[in-house]
Design an enzyme around this catalytic site. Structure first.
Site, PDB file in Angstrom:
ATOM      1  N   HIS A  72       2.893   2.202  -9.905  1.00 26.63           N
ATOM      2  CA  HIS A  72       1.726   2.602  -9.102  1.00 26.63           C
ATOM      3  C   HIS A  72       0.469   1.990  -9.724  1.00 26.63           C
ATOM      4  O   HIS A  72       0.212   2.194 -10.917  1.00 26.63           O
ATOM      5  CB  HIS A  72       1.548   4.118  -9.113  1.00 26.63           C
ATOM      6  CG  HIS A  72       2.712   4.890  -8.552  1.00 26.63           C
ATOM      7  ND1 HIS A  72       2.678   5.496  -7.318  1.00 26.63           N
ATOM      8  CD2 HIS A  72       3.945   5.157  -9.059  1.00 26.63           C
ATOM      9  CE1 HIS A  72       3.840   6.113  -7.096  1.00 26.63           C
ATOM     10  NE2 HIS A  72       4.621   5.925  -8.135  1.00 26.63           N
ATOM     11  N   ASN A 113       7.060   6.287 -12.672  1.00 29.10           N
ATOM     12  CA  ASN A 113       7.772   7.543 -12.904  1.00 29.10           C
ATOM     13  C   ASN A 113       9.254   7.240 -13.085  1.00 29.10           C
ATOM     14  O   ASN A 113       9.821   6.435 -12.343  1.00 29.10           O
ATOM     15  CB  ASN A 113       7.577   8.478 -11.709  1.00 29.10           C
ATOM     16  CG  ASN A 113       6.127   8.884 -11.556  1.00 29.10           C
ATOM     17  OD1 ASN A 113       5.464   9.173 -12.545  1.00 29.10           O
ATOM     18  ND2 ASN A 113       5.626   8.878 -10.338  1.00 29.10           N
ATOM     19  N   ILE A 138       2.027   4.741   1.119  1.00 28.99           N
ATOM     20  CA  ILE A 138       1.835   5.401   2.423  1.00 28.99           C
ATOM     21  C   ILE A 138       1.071   6.714   2.289  1.00 28.99           C
ATOM     22  O   ILE A 138       0.459   7.186   3.242  1.00 28.99           O
ATOM     23  CB  ILE A 138       3.206   5.618   3.104  1.00 28.99           C
ATOM     24  CG1 ILE A 138       3.038   5.754   4.597  1.00 28.99           C
ATOM     25  CG2 ILE A 138       3.951   6.808   2.531  1.00 28.99           C
ATOM     26  CD1 ILE A 138       4.316   5.621   5.372  1.00 28.99           C
ATOM     27  N   ARG A 179       0.842  -1.195   0.000  1.00 31.08           N
ATOM     28  CA  ARG A 179       0.000   0.000   0.000  1.00 31.08           C
ATOM     29  C   ARG A 179       0.880   1.249   0.000  1.00 31.08           C
ATOM     30  O   ARG A 179       1.839   1.305   0.779  1.00 31.08           O
ATOM     31  CB  ARG A 179      -0.860   0.020   1.268  1.00 31.08           C
ATOM     32  CG  ARG A 179      -2.016  -0.913   1.198  1.00 31.08           C
ATOM     33  CD  ARG A 179      -3.152  -0.165   0.575  1.00 31.08           C
ATOM     34  NE  ARG A 179      -4.260  -1.035   0.338  1.00 31.08           N
ATOM     35  CZ  ARG A 179      -5.442  -0.569  -0.048  1.00 31.08           C
ATOM     36  NH1 ARG A 179      -5.646   0.715  -0.219  1.00 31.08           N
ATOM     37  NH2 ARG A 179      -6.422  -1.390  -0.283  1.00 31.08           N
ATOM     38  N   HIS A 236       9.376   1.003  -9.492  1.00 35.42           N
ATOM     39  CA  HIS A 236       8.089   0.627  -8.898  1.00 35.42           C
ATOM     40  C   HIS A 236       6.970   1.121  -9.794  1.00 35.42           C
ATOM     41  O   HIS A 236       7.128   2.093 -10.521  1.00 35.42           O
ATOM     42  CB  HIS A 236       7.948   1.197  -7.482  1.00 35.42           C
ATOM     43  CG  HIS A 236       8.166   2.674  -7.413  1.00 35.42           C
ATOM     44  ND1 HIS A 236       9.428   3.224  -7.371  1.00 35.42           N
ATOM     45  CD2 HIS A 236       7.293   3.706  -7.390  1.00 35.42           C
ATOM     46  CE1 HIS A 236       9.329   4.548  -7.311  1.00 35.42           C
ATOM     47  NE2 HIS A 236       8.041   4.868  -7.325  1.00 35.42           N
TER      48      HIS A 236
HETATM   49  P1  AMP Z   1       7.495   7.900  -6.988  1.00 31.73           P
HETATM   50  O1  AMP Z   1       7.239   9.322  -6.609  1.00 31.73           O
HETATM   51  O2  AMP Z   1       6.915   7.508  -8.293  1.00 31.73           O
HETATM   52  O3  AMP Z   1       8.975   7.553  -6.864  1.00 31.73           O
HETATM   53  O4  AMP Z   1       6.716   7.036  -5.934  1.00 31.73           O
HETATM   54  C1  AMP Z   1       7.195   6.752  -4.674  1.00 31.73           C
HETATM   55  C2  AMP Z   1       6.004   6.384  -3.865  1.00 31.73           C
HETATM   56  O5  AMP Z   1       6.444   5.704  -2.726  1.00 31.73           O
HETATM   57  C3  AMP Z   1       5.200   7.581  -3.392  1.00 31.73           C
HETATM   58  O6  AMP Z   1       3.878   7.484  -3.878  1.00 31.73           O
HETATM   59  C4  AMP Z   1       5.266   7.483  -1.880  1.00 31.73           C
HETATM   60  O7  AMP Z   1       4.067   7.862  -1.258  1.00 31.73           O
HETATM   61  C5  AMP Z   1       5.566   6.017  -1.669  1.00 31.73           C
HETATM   62  N1  AMP Z   1       6.253   5.723  -0.421  1.00 31.73           N
HETATM   63  C6  AMP Z   1       7.327   6.327   0.113  1.00 31.73           C
HETATM   64  N2  AMP Z   1       7.675   5.741   1.269  1.00 31.73           N
HETATM   65  C7  AMP Z   1       6.810   4.728   1.466  1.00 31.73           C
HETATM   66  C8  AMP Z   1       6.623   3.744   2.482  1.00 31.73           C
HETATM   67  N3  AMP Z   1       7.416   3.688   3.540  1.00 31.73           N
HETATM   68  N4  AMP Z   1       5.596   2.870   2.358  1.00 31.73           N
HETATM   69  C9  AMP Z   1       4.778   2.924   1.288  1.00 31.73           C
HETATM   70  N5  AMP Z   1       4.897   3.830   0.293  1.00 31.73           N
HETATM   71  C10 AMP Z   1       5.883   4.716   0.378  1.00 31.73           C
END
Ligand code: AMP
Length: 320
Positions: A102, A87, A31, A29, A100
């Site tokens: 989304h 991204n 955060i 999920r 990763h």
């Molecule tokens: P991006 O901006 O595409 O690199 O996406 C990174 C995503 O990781 C963002 O949507 C953050 O909200 C998510 N994120 C960062 N730290 C955590 C965490 N500890 N647990 C879950 N999601 C996270």
């Protein structure tokens, strides 16, 4: 190289709500969800971004999309629709340098045209660009700090309606207990739940419950009222704190639903918890944001009545 937050989640150094895992991929999920369903599908192998993929990673990337499809079905957004995006590097806003994807859904997501519109806009001045970069870095740092902090704060502070349960109201919600019954000493299982309701239904008229299920009702309760609920009969007790705190100690029979996990737990709940079951929720105490968030979700699924023990773990450990 310092491990990214995702590597630390994969290594179980940092908690996360895991929705799927196999040898190659983990899905957690997000955060800071941008949609009702926001899951990150993360290949376990350290790959920085799409830009550093090898040809040999084709199968892995294909698997990511199969996992996305499976999760979309699990969350019931396959028919309504969803988006899978990744991204890559700074212009796309990549904040975690570990590839990763989304998975977003659960509401209309709009057209993906904001980036294109911006690209046709007149070029910004260098000063504005630098200022934007500084703000982006600050936000990135704040996000990371918040994510790493065990007392992380929700991203958007929502104002919850706070109504306390009037002492005179409590009998409306507390079902009478058979004299021989032990006071809800165990977390009610499905079988126990049906036994409990049968027992209630077979009480003589004068002992019959005045309990009226009222979906959508959320009330804040005191320590004494909480204890009365615990002693009175079937309930479903939720600890809305983080997994680490729950592991350190929790009220007997509580199940752990940390903040944003509430949506993810709904399918399980729908199978095993009757909609009219009394639901008790607690977190650390005080503002009870986490409890209210969980209550809000359960309310949307017509669970209720729901009671938030505002003293929470802090008060429970001193009073019991
Ligand atoms: P991006 O901006 O595409 O690199 O996406 C990174 C995503 O990781 C963002 O949507 C953050 O909200 C998510 N994120 C960062 N730290 C955590 C965490 N500890 N647990 C879950 N999601 C996270």
């Amino acid at each position: 190289m310092t491990p990214t937050i995702f590597e630390r989640i994969i290594q179980r150094e940092i908690p996360a709500t895991i929705e799927y895992e196999d040898d190659d991929v983990i899905a957690i999920r997000d955060i800071a969800p941008s949609a009702p369903v926001h899951v990150l599908i993360i290949p376990k192998r350290v790959i920085t971004s799409v830009d550093t993929l090898d040809d040999a990673d084709a199968e892995l990337v294909g698997k990511v999309f199969i996992v996305a499809r499976t999760l979309a079905r699990k969350f019931g957004i396959d028919a309504s629709g969803y988006r899978v995006v990744t991204n890559t590097n700074a212009d796309a806003g990549q904040t975690v340098p570990h590839i990763h994807f989304h998975l977003l859904g659960g509401q209309p997501l709009g057209r993906m045209n904001s980036g294109a519109e911006r690209s046709h806009a007149p070029a910004r001045s260098g000063v504005l660009r630098d200022a934007g970069l500084i703000v982006a870095c600050a936000i990135g740092l704040a996000i990371t700090f918040n994510a790493l902090n065990t007392k992380s704060i929700p991203w958007i502070k929502k104002e919850y309606e706070r109504i306390t349960l009037d002492s005179s109201e409590i009998t409306t919600y507390i079902a009478p207990v058979a004299p021989t019954a032990s006071p809800a000493a165990e977390q009610p299982t499905q079988q126990q739940q049906s036994t409990a309701s049968t027992a209630t239904a077979s009480q003589p008229a004068k002992e019959q419950s005045t309990f009226v299920p009222t979906p959508g009702v959320v009330r804040e309760i005191t320590h004494a009222q909480f204890k009365a609920f615990l002693a009175s009969g079937p309930y479903y007790l939720i600890d809305a704190r983080g997994a680490e705190k729950y592991a350190e100690g929790h009220i007997a029979n509580a199940v752990n639903f940390y903040g944003g996990e509430a949506e993810a737990r709904i399918p399980d709940m729908l199978q095993s918890v009757p909609k009219d079951r009394v639901i008790l929720i607690y977190c650390d105490g005080g503002e009870c944001e986490l409890s209210h968030h969980v209550a809000d979700v359960l309310k949307r699924f017509a669970y209720g009545p729901i009671f938030i023990y505002t003293g929470g773990w802090a008060e429970w450990t001193t009073k019991k």
